[in-house]
Design a protein around this motif. Structure first.
Motif, PDB file in Angstrom:
ATOM      1  N   ARG A 150      26.602  46.205  43.722  1.00  0.00           N
ATOM      2  CA  ARG A 150      26.935  45.598  42.514  1.00  0.00           C
ATOM      3  C   ARG A 150      27.869  45.985  42.141  1.00  0.00           C
ATOM      4  O   ARG A 150      29.246  45.559  41.421  1.00  0.00           O
ATOM      5  N   GLU A 151      27.742  47.661  42.293  1.00  0.00           N
ATOM      6  CA  GLU A 151      28.770  48.076  41.137  1.00  0.00           C
ATOM      7  C   GLU A 151      30.053  48.683  42.320  1.00  0.00           C
ATOM      8  O   GLU A 151      31.383  48.108  41.743  1.00  0.00           O
ATOM      9  N   LEU A 152      30.285  48.464  43.421  1.00  0.00           N
ATOM     10  CA  LEU A 152      30.779  48.193  44.153  1.00  0.00           C
ATOM     11  C   LEU A 152      31.972  46.880  44.177  1.00  0.00           C
ATOM     12  O   LEU A 152      33.518  46.483  44.058  1.00  0.00           O
ATOM     13  N   GLY A 153      30.721  45.872  44.020  1.00  0.00           N
ATOM     14  CA  GLY A 153      31.442  44.440  44.039  1.00  0.00           C
ATOM     15  C   GLY A 153      32.579  44.490  42.795  1.00  0.00           C
ATOM     16  O   GLY A 153      33.912  43.721  42.682  1.00  0.00           O
ATOM     17  N   ASP A 154      31.922  44.503  41.421  1.00  0.00           N
ATOM     18  CA  ASP A 154      32.346  44.446  40.133  1.00  0.00           C
ATOM     19  C   ASP A 154      33.958  45.745  40.297  1.00  0.00           C
ATOM     20  O   ASP A 154      35.276  45.396  38.868  1.00  0.00           O
ATOM     21  N   LYS A 155      33.876  46.648  41.764  1.00  0.00           N
ATOM     22  CA  LYS A 155      35.095  47.560  40.994  1.00  0.00           C
ATOM     23  C   LYS A 155      36.691  46.894  42.357  1.00  0.00           C
ATOM     24  O   LYS A 155      37.524  46.569  41.044  1.00  0.00           O
ATOM     25  N   ALA A 156      35.309  46.335  43.029  1.00  0.00           N
ATOM     26  CA  ALA A 156      36.844  45.530  43.648  1.00  0.00           C
ATOM     27  C   ALA A 156      37.329  44.217  42.629  1.00  0.00           C
ATOM     28  O   ALA A 156      38.605  43.886  43.029  1.00  0.00           O
ATOM     29  N   GLN A 157      36.310  43.266  42.585  1.00  0.00           N
ATOM     30  CA  GLN A 157      36.865  42.606  40.717  1.00  0.00           C
ATOM     31  C   GLN A 157      38.140  42.459  40.477  1.00  0.00           C
ATOM     32  O   GLN A 157      39.189  42.754  39.473  1.00  0.00           O
ATOM     33  N   GLN A 158      37.279  44.490  39.593  1.00  0.00           N
ATOM     34  CA  GLN A 158      38.235  44.892  38.653  1.00  0.00           C
ATOM     35  C   GLN A 158      40.004  45.180  39.363  1.00  0.00           C
ATOM     36  O   GLN A 158      41.190  45.031  38.572  1.00  0.00           O
ATOM     37  N   LEU A 159      40.038  45.449  40.591  1.00  0.00           N
ATOM     38  CA  LEU A 159      40.996  45.528  41.361  1.00  0.00           C
ATOM     39  C   LEU A 159      41.823  44.466  41.411  1.00  0.00           C
ATOM     40  O   LEU A 159      43.230  45.077  41.490  1.00  0.00           O
ATOM     41  N   TYR A 160      40.988  43.985  41.738  1.00  0.00           N
ATOM     42  CA  TYR A 160      42.288  42.251  41.813  1.00  0.00           C
ATOM     43  C   TYR A 160      42.473  41.979  40.141  1.00  0.00           C
ATOM     44  O   TYR A 160      43.706  41.728  40.401  1.00  0.00           O
ATOM     45  N   ALA A 161      41.689  41.909  39.129  1.00  0.00           N
ATOM     46  CA  ALA A 161      42.428  41.413  37.948  1.00  0.00           C
ATOM     47  C   ALA A 161      43.272  42.133  37.748  1.00  0.00           C
ATOM     48  O   ALA A 161      44.416  42.120  37.336  1.00  0.00           O
ATOM     49  N   ASP A 162      43.365  43.363  37.845  1.00  0.00           N
ATOM     50  CA  ASP A 162      44.501  44.557  37.360  1.00  0.00           C
ATOM     51  C   ASP A 162      45.877  44.235  38.298  1.00  0.00           C
ATOM     52  O   ASP A 162      46.898  44.689  37.920  1.00  0.00           O
ATOM     53  N   THR A 163      45.630  43.655  39.822  1.00  0.00           N
ATOM     54  CA  THR A 163      46.724  44.064  40.793  1.00  0.00           C
ATOM     55  C   THR A 163      47.774  42.219  40.280  1.00  0.00           C
ATOM     56  O   THR A 163      48.598  42.593  40.146  1.00  0.00           O
ATOM     57  N   THR A 164      46.579  41.270  39.981  1.00  0.00           N
ATOM     58  CA  THR A 164      46.986  40.183  39.981  1.00  0.00           C
ATOM     59  C   THR A 164      48.199  40.226  38.164  1.00  0.00           C
ATOM     60  O   THR A 164      49.566  39.652  38.274  1.00  0.00           O
ATOM     61  N   GLU A 165      47.562  41.571  37.494  1.00  0.00           N
ATOM     62  CA  GLU A 165      47.881  41.294  36.032  1.00  0.00           C
ATOM     63  C   GLU A 165      49.781  42.322  36.613  1.00  0.00           C
ATOM     64  O   GLU A 165      50.145  41.725  35.881  1.00  0.00           O
ATOM     65  N   ILE A 166      49.246  42.755  37.305  1.00  0.00           N
ATOM     66  CA  ILE A 166      50.589  43.464  37.810  1.00  0.00           C
ATOM     67  C   ILE A 166      52.001  42.902  38.406  1.00  0.00           C
ATOM     68  O   ILE A 166      52.765  42.838  38.429  1.00  0.00           O
ATOM     69  N   LEU A 167      51.279  41.333  39.218  1.00  0.00           N
ATOM     70  CA  LEU A 167      52.074  41.102  39.859  1.00  0.00           C
ATOM     71  C   LEU A 167      52.721  40.377  39.027  1.00  0.00           C
ATOM     72  O   LEU A 167      53.767  40.033  39.014  1.00  0.00           O
ATOM     73  N   ARG A 168      51.763  39.448  37.350  1.00  0.00           N
ATOM     74  CA  ARG A 168      52.196  38.457  36.922  1.00  0.00           C
ATOM     75  C   ARG A 168      53.420  39.259  35.991  1.00  0.00           C
ATOM     76  O   ARG A 168      54.663  38.436  35.805  1.00  0.00           O
ATOM     77  N   ASN A 169      53.166  40.386  35.391  1.00  0.00           N
ATOM     78  CA  ASN A 169      54.047  41.554  34.831  1.00  0.00           C
ATOM     79  C   ASN A 169      55.283  41.555  35.762  1.00  0.00           C
ATOM     80  O   ASN A 169      56.465  41.123  35.309  1.00  0.00           O
ATOM     81  N   LYS A 170      55.159  42.060  36.635  1.00  0.00           N
ATOM     82  CA  LYS A 170      56.879  42.497  38.095  1.00  0.00           C
ATOM     83  C   LYS A 170      57.701  40.438  38.357  1.00  0.00           C
ATOM     84  O   LYS A 170      58.296  40.618  38.234  1.00  0.00           O
ATOM     85  N   THR A 171      56.372  39.703  38.145  1.00  0.00           N
ATOM     86  CA  THR A 171      57.175  38.179  38.034  1.00  0.00           C
ATOM     87  C   THR A 171      57.541  37.950  37.064  1.00  0.00           C
ATOM     88  O   THR A 171      59.276  37.185  37.051  1.00  0.00           O
ATOM     89  N   LEU A 172      57.598  38.438  35.916  1.00  0.00           N
ATOM     90  CA  LEU A 172      57.775  37.897  34.672  1.00  0.00           C
ATOM     91  C   LEU A 172      59.397  38.959  34.375  1.00  0.00           C
ATOM     92  O   LEU A 172      60.096  38.342  33.940  1.00  0.00           O
ATOM     93  N   ASP A 173      58.911  39.862  35.004  1.00  0.00           N
ATOM     94  CA  ASP A 173      60.284  40.890  34.883  1.00  0.00           C
ATOM     95  C   ASP A 173      61.375  40.431  35.609  1.00  0.00           C
ATOM     96  O   ASP A 173      62.313  40.310  35.168  1.00  0.00           O
ATOM     97  N   SER A 174      61.671  40.255  36.621  1.00  0.00           N
ATOM     98  CA  SER A 174      61.930  39.513  38.108  1.00  0.00           C
ATOM     99  C   SER A 174      61.983  38.493  38.523  1.00  0.00           C
ATOM    100  O   SER A 174      61.306  38.579  39.584  1.00  0.00           O
TER     101      SER A 174
END
Length: 101
Positions: free
Chosen positions: A37-61
Protein backbone atom coordinates in the motif's frame (compact mmCIF):
# COMPACT_ATOMS: atom_id res chain seq x y z
CA UNK A 1 -1.98 20.66 -4.15
CA UNK A 2 -3.53 18.06 -6.42
CA UNK A 3 -6.17 15.66 -5.08
CA UNK A 4 -4.03 12.68 -6.19
CA UNK A 5 -1.17 14.01 -4.07
CA UNK A 6 -3.38 14.45 -1.00
CA UNK A 7 -4.95 11.04 -1.41
CA UNK A 8 -1.51 9.51 -1.94
CA UNK A 9 -0.17 11.03 1.28
CA UNK A 10 -3.17 9.87 3.29
CA UNK A 11 -3.03 6.30 2.04
CA UNK A 12 0.77 6.23 2.36
CA UNK A 13 0.33 7.08 6.04
CA UNK A 14 -2.26 4.30 6.33
CA UNK A 15 0.21 1.91 4.71
CA UNK A 16 2.92 2.89 7.19
CA UNK A 17 0.49 2.32 10.06
CA UNK A 18 -0.49 -1.08 8.67
CA UNK A 19 3.17 -1.99 8.27
CA UNK A 20 3.91 -0.89 11.85
CA UNK A 21 0.96 -2.92 13.13
CA UNK A 22 2.29 -5.93 11.25
CA UNK A 23 5.71 -5.41 12.84
CA UNK A 24 4.14 -5.10 16.28
CA UNK A 25 2.01 -8.20 15.89
CA UNK A 26 4.73 -10.03 13.93
CA UNK A 27 2.39 -10.79 11.03
CA UNK A 28 4.14 -10.99 7.69
CA UNK A 29 0.84 -10.69 5.77
CA UNK A 30 0.05 -7.33 7.35
CA UNK A 31 3.63 -6.18 6.84
CA UNK A 32 3.55 -7.10 3.17
CA UNK A 33 0.14 -5.48 2.63
CA UNK A 34 1.32 -2.33 4.39
CA UNK A 35 4.47 -2.12 2.27
CA UNK A 36 2.48 -2.73 -0.91
CA UNK A 37 0.00 0.00 0.00
CA UNK A 38 2.82 2.39 0.90
CA UNK A 39 4.67 1.78 -2.39
CA UNK A 40 1.47 2.06 -4.43
CA UNK A 41 0.70 5.38 -2.85
CA UNK A 42 4.22 6.66 -3.47
CA UNK A 43 3.69 5.76 -7.13
CA UNK A 44 0.42 7.71 -7.10
CA UNK A 45 2.23 10.72 -5.64
CA UNK A 46 4.94 10.42 -8.29
CA UNK A 47 2.26 10.35 -10.99
CA UNK A 48 0.60 13.46 -9.55
CA UNK A 49 3.93 15.29 -9.33
CA UNK A 50 4.87 14.33 -12.88
CA UNK A 51 1.55 15.49 -14.31
CA UNK A 52 1.88 18.79 -12.44
CA UNK A 53 5.39 19.34 -13.82
CA UNK A 54 4.26 18.51 -17.35
CA UNK A 55 1.26 20.81 -17.03
CA UNK A 56 3.44 23.70 -15.84
CA UNK A 57 6.07 23.16 -18.54
CA UNK A 58 3.38 23.02 -21.21
CA UNK A 59 1.91 26.30 -20.00
CA UNK A 60 5.36 27.94 -19.92
CA UNK A 61 6.43 26.89 -23.42
CA UNK A 62 3.64 25.35 -25.51
CA UNK A 63 5.65 25.23 -28.75
CA UNK A 64 8.40 23.19 -27.13
CA UNK A 65 5.79 20.78 -25.77
CA UNK A 66 4.24 20.53 -29.23
CA UNK A 67 7.64 19.82 -30.82
CA UNK A 68 8.45 17.13 -28.24
CA UNK A 69 5.02 15.53 -28.75
CA UNK A 70 5.47 15.53 -32.53
CA UNK A 71 8.94 14.02 -32.22
CA UNK A 72 7.71 11.28 -29.89
CA UNK A 73 4.78 10.57 -32.21
CA UNK A 74 7.12 10.26 -35.18
CA UNK A 75 9.47 7.98 -33.23
CA UNK A 76 6.64 5.73 -32.04
CA UNK A 77 5.22 5.60 -35.56
CA UNK A 78 8.59 4.58 -36.98
CA UNK A 79 8.95 1.85 -34.36
CA UNK A 80 5.40 0.65 -35.03
CA UNK A 81 5.97 0.57 -38.78
CA UNK A 82 9.21 -1.35 -38.39
CA UNK A 83 7.63 -3.89 -36.07
CA UNK A 84 4.66 -4.46 -38.38
CA UNK A 85 6.45 -4.40 -41.70
CA UNK A 86 5.60 -7.11 -44.17
CA UNK A 87 8.84 -8.75 -45.11
CA UNK A 88 9.04 -11.98 -47.03
CA UNK A 89 9.22 -14.98 -44.80
CA UNK A 90 10.88 -18.21 -45.71
CA UNK A 91 8.51 -21.07 -45.21
CA UNK A 92 9.74 -24.62 -45.36
CA UNK A 93 8.82 -26.50 -48.52
CA UNK A 94 6.29 -29.13 -47.81
CA UNK A 95 5.88 -32.35 -49.65
CA UNK A 96 2.44 -32.43 -51.25
CA UNK A 97 2.59 -36.02 -52.40
CA UNK A 98 2.85 -35.32 -56.11
CA UNK A 99 6.54 -34.37 -56.08
CA UNK A 100 5.76 -30.69 -56.48
CA UNK A 101 7.26 -28.15 -54.16
Amino acid sequence: MDSDTVQGKVTETAGKLQNAAGDLLDETGAQTAGKARELGDKAQQLYADTTEILRNKTLDSPFTALAVSAGLGFLLGAIWATANSTRPRSYPKRYRGDDQY
